[in-house]
Design a protein around this motif. Structure first.
Motif, PDB file in Angstrom:
ATOM      1  N   LEU A  20      38.660  38.069 -24.170  1.00  0.00           N
ATOM      2  CA  LEU A  20      38.291  37.071 -23.166  1.00  0.00           C
ATOM      3  C   LEU A  20      39.051  35.766 -23.404  1.00  0.00           C
ATOM      4  O   LEU A  20      39.560  35.150 -22.461  1.00  0.00           O
ATOM      5  CB  LEU A  20      36.784  36.816 -23.230  1.00  0.00           C
ATOM      6  CG  LEU A  20      36.270  35.557 -22.516  1.00  0.00           C
ATOM      7  CD1 LEU A  20      36.324  35.747 -21.008  1.00  0.00           C
ATOM      8  CD2 LEU A  20      34.855  35.215 -22.948  1.00  0.00           C
ATOM      9  N   LYS A  40      41.641  33.998 -20.746  1.00  0.00           N
ATOM     10  CA  LYS A  40      41.417  32.657 -20.220  1.00  0.00           C
ATOM     11  C   LYS A  40      42.578  31.728 -20.558  1.00  0.00           C
ATOM     12  O   LYS A  40      42.909  30.823 -19.790  1.00  0.00           O
ATOM     13  CB  LYS A  40      40.099  32.084 -20.756  1.00  0.00           C
ATOM     14  CG  LYS A  40      38.870  32.709 -20.094  1.00  0.00           C
ATOM     15  CD  LYS A  40      37.599  31.979 -20.486  1.00  0.00           C
ATOM     16  CE  LYS A  40      36.429  32.451 -19.628  1.00  0.00           C
ATOM     17  NZ  LYS A  40      36.548  32.028 -18.232  1.00  0.00           N
ATOM     18  N   GLU A  52      29.747  26.104 -23.211  1.00  0.00           N
ATOM     19  CA  GLU A  52      30.604  27.010 -22.440  1.00  0.00           C
ATOM     20  C   GLU A  52      30.897  28.281 -23.230  1.00  0.00           C
ATOM     21  O   GLU A  52      30.909  29.382 -22.668  1.00  0.00           O
ATOM     22  CB  GLU A  52      31.913  26.301 -22.081  1.00  0.00           C
ATOM     23  CG  GLU A  52      32.814  27.126 -21.168  1.00  0.00           C
ATOM     24  CD  GLU A  52      34.052  26.376 -20.731  1.00  0.00           C
ATOM     25  OE1 GLU A  52      34.833  26.941 -19.936  1.00  0.00           O
ATOM     26  OE2 GLU A  52      34.253  25.231 -21.195  1.00  0.00           O
ATOM     27  N   GLU A  78      29.830  32.198 -22.079  1.00  0.00           N
ATOM     28  CA  GLU A  78      30.749  33.336 -22.012  1.00  0.00           C
ATOM     29  C   GLU A  78      30.234  34.502 -22.867  1.00  0.00           C
ATOM     30  O   GLU A  78      30.363  35.661 -22.480  1.00  0.00           O
ATOM     31  CB  GLU A  78      32.147  32.914 -22.469  1.00  0.00           C
ATOM     32  CG  GLU A  78      32.840  31.940 -21.534  1.00  0.00           C
ATOM     33  CD  GLU A  78      33.042  32.501 -20.135  1.00  0.00           C
ATOM     34  OE1 GLU A  78      33.080  33.741 -19.978  1.00  0.00           O
ATOM     35  OE2 GLU A  78      33.163  31.702 -19.192  1.00  0.00           O
ATOM     36  N   HIS A 119      27.544  36.159 -20.852  1.00  0.00           N
ATOM     37  CA  HIS A 119      28.141  36.939 -19.770  1.00  0.00           C
ATOM     38  C   HIS A 119      28.706  38.257 -20.286  1.00  0.00           C
ATOM     39  O   HIS A 119      28.491  39.324 -19.688  1.00  0.00           O
ATOM     40  CB  HIS A 119      29.243  36.111 -19.102  1.00  0.00           C
ATOM     41  CG  HIS A 119      30.188  36.924 -18.260  1.00  0.00           C
ATOM     42  ND1 HIS A 119      29.774  37.661 -17.178  1.00  0.00           N
ATOM     43  CD2 HIS A 119      31.529  37.120 -18.360  1.00  0.00           C
ATOM     44  CE1 HIS A 119      30.819  38.286 -16.637  1.00  0.00           C
ATOM     45  NE2 HIS A 119      31.891  37.967 -17.339  1.00  0.00           N
ATOM     46  N   TYR A 120      29.393  38.210 -21.416  1.00  0.00           N
ATOM     47  CA  TYR A 120      29.999  39.425 -21.949  1.00  0.00           C
ATOM     48  C   TYR A 120      28.950  40.412 -22.455  1.00  0.00           C
ATOM     49  O   TYR A 120      29.137  41.623 -22.367  1.00  0.00           O
ATOM     50  CB  TYR A 120      30.987  39.057 -23.065  1.00  0.00           C
ATOM     51  CG  TYR A 120      32.417  39.250 -22.623  1.00  0.00           C
ATOM     52  CD1 TYR A 120      32.850  38.739 -21.407  1.00  0.00           C
ATOM     53  CD2 TYR A 120      33.326  39.958 -23.394  1.00  0.00           C
ATOM     54  CE1 TYR A 120      34.140  38.927 -20.979  1.00  0.00           C
ATOM     55  CE2 TYR A 120      34.630  40.148 -22.980  1.00  0.00           C
ATOM     56  CZ  TYR A 120      35.037  39.633 -21.764  1.00  0.00           C
ATOM     57  OH  TYR A 120      36.327  39.833 -21.336  1.00  0.00           O
TER      58      TYR A 120
END
Length: 379
Positions: free
Chosen positions: A282, A286, A306, A310, A313-314
């Motif tokens: 990831l 990015k 942040e 992430e 989300h993963y």
């Protein structure tokens, strides 16, 4: 190569504990002794009890230390035990009560010793178990495991004499040193007298004892030496340790061949390294897309919030492939585990509420097969 690797990945090689390895390494020692002495600047101890390389790192890192110890208190107790054993003859026997009394005297003014405290007794247990595992002392009657429940029982120990080889012998006085920074300051002062030779030692030590060597400026002396002597450095590593030297714009890595691993390894077969590999993918995506901007030194800085988002989300995206422990782990605990692991491999650091992501995070990435991916609504 096998001898050099064995000396690096072991604190020492104890003849009584592993005679076969001891004899094998001792036979091969003349072939690699020059590498340790000249390239790394490390002292080799070679006697009838142990073989040891005194592995002094180029600089202190947070992940270094005795992994069995969890508190600074453990180190205080351990140093006091070493001092106690220093006054004992080899094969001299002593009781736990004698050791405990001496620890109280030695640590007076350093820390408050209270053996009624369960946490302090557990610290002592960790220290005693480590000492037995390293064969600094041997228990003849009783077990160190039981000290956690009661300090009053007696245990009969014997001093093996190996404690004299545990602490590093410095060529200068450390009586007035207050922290690890004093050791680095002393090394820097010594390097001024012989910059070229010490720079060689510093580069080799960092490549061997740490996951990465970083620099932020093009005129960094270590990076200049590394780039100018790249072929020679690669030749030495190939001959004594194996692996490939990878040099990038602001970083260098010694990447050990997958079919000939040794020491601590990343990645290994465990859930945490696996999900870190996924996260590194990831990070690279990015960075390539320009969502997370690289600094001039190739580092990326993002907020902890942040970074955690992430991670969340993963986990949702690939939860089918995660173990139950990590699938159900609280976000804060998961973040702590991931950051701690990545710090230990010099992939990230924390600074003022932000995460600094180093080039090592993009060195190795992982991905799951498509069937493991959970389809989410567009965010």
């Amino acid at each position: 190569m096998e001898a050099a690797r064995a000396l690096i990945e072991n604190c020492w090689i104890d003849k009584k504990k592993d005679k076969e390895l001891y004899m094998k390494v001792r036979r091969e020692l003349p072939k690699c002794q020059k590498f340790f002495r000249e390239q790394l600047g490390w002292t080799v101890i070679n006697n009838e009890q142990i073989l040891k390389v005194e592995k002094i790192p180029a600089r202190a890192e947070g992940y270094m230390g005795i992994t069995d110890f969890t508190e600074s208190r453990d180190y205080c107790l351990f140093c006091a035990v070493l001092a106690f054993l220093e006054d004992k003859e080899e094969q001299e026997q002593f009781l736990l009560s004698e050791l405990v009394d001496m620890l109280e005297l030695q640590l007076k003014g350093v820390m408050d010793v209270d053996w009624t405290s369960f946490t302090q007794r557990k610290s002592l247990v960790r220290v005693l178990q480590f000492c037995e595992n390293m064969r600094l002392l041997e228990a003849y009657e009783g077990s160190s495991d039981n000290v956690g429940s009661s300090i009053g029982q007696e245990i009969l120990y014997e001093n093996t004499g190996l404690s004299r080889y545990m602490a590093v012998n410095f060529a200068y006085s450390i009586v007035d040193f207050q922290s690890w920074e004093d050791f680095e300051k002393q090394q820097n002062e010594e390097s001024e007298a012989d910059r070229g030779h010490y720079r060689i030692n510093r580069v080799y030590r960092q490549m061997v004892a740490a996951p990465a060597l970083y620099w932020s400026r093009s005129d960094n002396p270590d990076s200049i030496y590394l780039k100018n002597q790249r072929q020679w450095i690669q030749k030495n590593f190939s001959e004594y340790l194996g692996g490939q030297l990878h040099v990038h714009k602001n970083a260098a890595f010694l990447v050990i061949d997958e079919d000939e691993p040794f020491g601590e390894r990343h990645p290994r077969e465990a859930m945490l390294p696996e999900l870190v590999l996924l996260l590194c993918r990831l990070i690279r995506e990015k960075a390539d897309e320009g969502v997370w901007k690289k600094r001039q030194d190739d580092c990326i800085v993002v907020s902890i919030k942040e970074f955690q988002e992430e991670m969340h989300h993963y986990r949702n995206r690939y939860r089918a492939a995660w173990s139950k422990e990590y699938r159900e782990m609280e976000d804060a605990k998961l973040l702590k585990a991931v950051i701690s692991y990545m710090k230990s491999w010099m992939m990230v650091d924390e600074c003022d509420g932000e995460i600094v992501i180093y080039p090592a995070a993009g060195k190795m990435i992982g991905r799951y097969p498509a069937e493991f991916e959970t389809k989410e609504k567009n965010r």
